[in-house]
Scaffold this active site. Structure first.
Site, PDB file in Angstrom:
ATOM      1  N   TYR A  35       5.907  23.047  32.919  1.00 42.65           N
ATOM      2  CA  TYR A  35       4.919  24.054  33.309  1.00 42.65           C
ATOM      3  C   TYR A  35       5.673  25.270  33.781  1.00 42.65           C
ATOM      4  O   TYR A  35       6.844  25.196  34.172  1.00 42.65           O
ATOM      5  CB  TYR A  35       3.902  23.547  34.322  1.00 42.65           C
ATOM      6  CG  TYR A  35       4.341  23.148  35.714  1.00 42.65           C
ATOM      7  CD1 TYR A  35       5.223  23.915  36.478  1.00 42.65           C
ATOM      8  CD2 TYR A  35       3.794  22.005  36.301  1.00 42.65           C
ATOM      9  CE1 TYR A  35       5.569  23.552  37.763  1.00 42.65           C
ATOM     10  CE2 TYR A  35       4.149  21.625  37.595  1.00 42.65           C
ATOM     11  CZ  TYR A  35       5.034  22.406  38.311  1.00 42.65           C
ATOM     12  OH  TYR A  35       5.371  22.036  39.587  1.00 42.65           O
ATOM     13  N   THR A  36       4.971  26.437  33.746  1.00 40.98           N
ATOM     14  CA  THR A  36       5.666  27.686  34.073  1.00 40.98           C
ATOM     15  C   THR A  36       5.894  27.839  35.570  1.00 40.98           C
ATOM     16  O   THR A  36       6.893  28.430  35.983  1.00 40.98           O
ATOM     17  CB  THR A  36       4.851  28.893  33.564  1.00 40.98           C
ATOM     18  OG1 THR A  36       3.495  28.739  33.993  1.00 40.98           O
ATOM     19  CG2 THR A  36       4.902  28.959  32.042  1.00 40.98           C
ATOM     20  N   GLU A  99       6.997  25.746  27.306  1.00 36.24           N
ATOM     21  CA  GLU A  99       6.488  26.101  28.628  1.00 36.24           C
ATOM     22  C   GLU A  99       4.969  26.191  28.552  1.00 36.24           C
ATOM     23  O   GLU A  99       4.416  26.912  27.713  1.00 36.24           O
ATOM     24  CB  GLU A  99       7.056  27.449  29.088  1.00 36.24           C
ATOM     25  CG  GLU A  99       8.538  27.414  29.481  1.00 36.24           C
ATOM     26  CD  GLU A  99       8.771  26.870  30.895  1.00 36.24           C
ATOM     27  OE1 GLU A  99       7.783  26.550  31.596  1.00 36.24           O
ATOM     28  OE2 GLU A  99       9.950  26.771  31.277  1.00 36.24           O
ATOM     29  N   HIS A 141      10.193  17.799  31.763  1.00 41.30           N
ATOM     30  CA  HIS A 141      11.404  18.328  32.398  1.00 41.30           C
ATOM     31  C   HIS A 141      11.863  17.393  33.524  1.00 41.30           C
ATOM     32  O   HIS A 141      13.045  17.147  33.721  1.00 41.30           O
ATOM     33  CB  HIS A 141      11.118  19.737  32.922  1.00 41.30           C
ATOM     34  CG  HIS A 141      12.341  20.543  33.180  1.00 41.30           C
ATOM     35  ND1 HIS A 141      12.300  21.751  33.841  1.00 41.30           N
ATOM     36  CD2 HIS A 141      13.649  20.332  32.881  1.00 41.30           C
ATOM     37  CE1 HIS A 141      13.533  22.233  33.935  1.00 41.30           C
ATOM     38  NE2 HIS A 141      14.368  21.407  33.368  1.00 41.30           N
TER      39      HIS A 141
HETATM   40 ZN   LIG Z   1      10.717  23.077  33.624  1.00 41.67          ZN
END
Ligand SMILES: [Zn+2]
Length: 255
Positions: A35-36, A99, A141
């Protein structure tokens, strides 16, 4: 470079200067989802294209489902940072990074809208097809950057993606209470837990002690696969979910 043809036909192109060649001409065989973690998608898009940020990703998916491609899939984007999976540490060289616009834990952490996720699923299916990505190599991530990153987080709809043909997932085993392995524990059962996490791909060291790196790895596992409690202690539900995940890995886990 003024532009390129998008690999994903529905993507708009906005070129980021933050990329380089993949190591040894590698081809991507992994997808890393993020996620951003910024207030707006507009701000995130600008940041990922700003030479001063020295970060980028191949794709950005806005909340309304608009897809922007910033780096060609053949090139190495700078999204994973210090990370590891199955013993490999140059994750940027082997992955495509996406993203997904969401303010993230620090700024409110919204649910991911269904229309945004439908687009993420479609985008991933295309990447999987173009590069023959195995289901168990579609990761968060947080899976590859242990103790450093928690995105895309426990509200990320992995189950939905799985039912859309993206990623590896099993229904988590129900929580029934009972005993759990916890920080401070040691011995064969801890070693077995660490071995299973490492076999699946997590960068955990097998020490036989339920040390901080083990707690952090269990948390990462829970954040992806057993989200009802992300507490870092390995209860029966966590261990059983991990076992069933390993047993059902579609690509097999042997080297
Ligand atoms: Zn990340």
């Amino acid at each position: 470079m003024s532009g390129f043809l998008p690999d994903h036909p529905q993507a708009d192109v906005r070129v980021s200067p933050n990329f380089g060649p993949r190591r040894d001409g590698m081809k991507p065989d992994m997808i890393v989802l993020h996620y951003t973690g910024m207030e707006t998608g507009h701000g995130a898009e600008a940041w990922l294209c700003d030479p001063a940020s020295e970060v980028s990703s191949h794709y950005l998916v806005h909340e309304d489902g608009r897809v922007v491609q910033m780096v060609r899939e053949g090139d190495r984007a700078w999204h994973a940072g210090k990370s590891s999976w199955r013993g490999w540490t140059d994750i940027n060289s082997c992955s495509v990074g996406i993203e997904i616009v969401n303010p993230g834990h620090a700024l409110g952490y919204n649910a991911f809208p269904r229309c945004q996720m439908a687009v993420v699923a479609d985008l991933c299916r295309g990447i999987i097809e173009r590069h023959d990505v195995a289901p168990e190599r579609v990761l968060g991530h947080s899976d590859v950057a242990l103790g450093r990153k928690i995105d895309p987080g426990e509200r990320f709809p992995w189950r939905f993606l799985f039912h859309q043909g993206v990623g590896h997932w099993v229904a988590p085993s129900p929580r029934r209470g009972g005993s759990a392995l916890r920080p401070g524990d040691a011995g064969e059962t801890v070693e077995e837990l660490q071995s299973m996490l490492a076999l699946y791909g997590y960068g955990v060291e097998i020490t036989g002690r339920y040390d901080t790196q083990t707690e952090v790895t269990v948390q990462a596992f829970q954040r992806h696969f057993r989200t009802s409690s992300v507490d870092g202690s390995a209860d029966a539900s966590t261990i059983s979910t991990l076992r069933r995940l390993i047993a059902s890995a579609p690509g097999g886990l042997d080297d």
